[in-house]
Motif scaffolding. Structure first.
Motif, PDB file in Angstrom:
ATOM      1  N   LYS A  28       0.858  -1.187   0.000  1.00 14.60           N
ATOM      2  CA  LYS A  28       0.000   0.000   0.000  1.00 14.60           C
ATOM      3  C   LYS A  28       0.890   1.232   0.000  1.00 14.60           C
ATOM      4  CE  LYS A  28      -0.494  -0.093   5.027  1.00 14.60           C
ATOM      5  NZ  LYS A  28       0.709  -0.875   5.202  1.00 14.60           N
ATOM      6  N   GLU A  29       0.289   2.380  -0.198  1.00 18.32           N
ATOM      7  CA  GLU A  29       1.027   3.636  -0.198  1.00 18.32           C
ATOM      8  C   GLU A  29       1.817   3.767   1.103  1.00 18.32           C
ATOM      9  OE1 GLU A  29       0.122   8.413  -0.297  1.00 18.32           O
ATOM     10  OE2 GLU A  29      -1.325   7.051  -1.211  1.00 18.32           O
ATOM     11  N   GLY A  30       3.092   4.133   0.988  1.00 19.88           N
ATOM     12  CA  GLY A  30       3.959   4.290   2.145  1.00 19.88           C
ATOM     13  C   GLY A  30       4.837   3.073   2.415  1.00 19.88           C
ATOM     14  N   ASP A  31       4.491   1.911   1.830  1.00 21.01           N
ATOM     15  CA  ASP A  31       5.321   0.716   2.001  1.00 21.01           C
ATOM     16  C   ASP A  31       6.624   0.862   1.221  1.00 21.01           C
ATOM     17  OD1 ASP A  31       3.377  -0.418   3.566  1.00 21.01           O
ATOM     18  OD2 ASP A  31       2.696  -1.869   2.066  1.00 21.01           O
ATOM     19  N   THR A  32       7.596   0.049   1.561  1.00 23.55           N
ATOM     20  CA  THR A  32       8.895   0.054   0.892  1.00 23.55           C
ATOM     21  C   THR A  32       8.938  -1.051  -0.151  1.00 23.55           C
ATOM     22  OG1 THR A  32       9.993   0.878   2.865  1.00 23.55           O
ATOM     23  CG2 THR A  32      11.389  -0.228   1.241  1.00 23.55           C
ATOM     24  N   HIS A  48       8.842  -5.152   0.426  1.00 27.06           N
ATOM     25  CA  HIS A  48       9.785  -5.153   1.549  1.00 27.06           C
ATOM     26  C   HIS A  48       9.608  -6.433   2.351  1.00 27.06           C
ATOM     27  CE1 HIS A  48      12.241  -3.756   4.815  1.00 27.06           C
ATOM     28  NE2 HIS A  48      11.256  -3.978   5.657  1.00 27.06           N
TER      29      HIS A  48
END
Length: 74
Positions: A28-32, A48
């Motif tokens: 999701k948005e913000g994940d690496t 990640h």
């Protein structure tokens, strides 16, 4: 195959990950994400994974400790 465009944002070139791509990657948005380069020059996006990050950190530590030996073997 999923197609996406490269566009300019400020001084960077970016691609947009569609909802479908995010779902496939299970992110999701913000994940690496990690970008891995294949032997054939291709790039792979992978989510990640803490165990992968730990393994990479351990490998980097070993390579730092044995830099001279590894350079001699190269």
């Amino acid at each position: 195959m999923i197609e996406t465009k490269i566009r300019k944002v400020g001084n960077s070139a970016v691609i947009t990950l569609t909802t479908e791509m995010l779902t496939i990657l299970d992110v999701k948005e913000g994940d690496t994400l990690f970008v891995l380069r294949g032997d054939d020059g291709s790039l792979r996006l992978v989510a990640h994974d803490p165990s992968l990050a730990d393994a990479l950190a351990a490998a980097e530590h070993v390579m730092d400790e044995n830099r001279d030996l590894l350079q001699a073997l190269a």
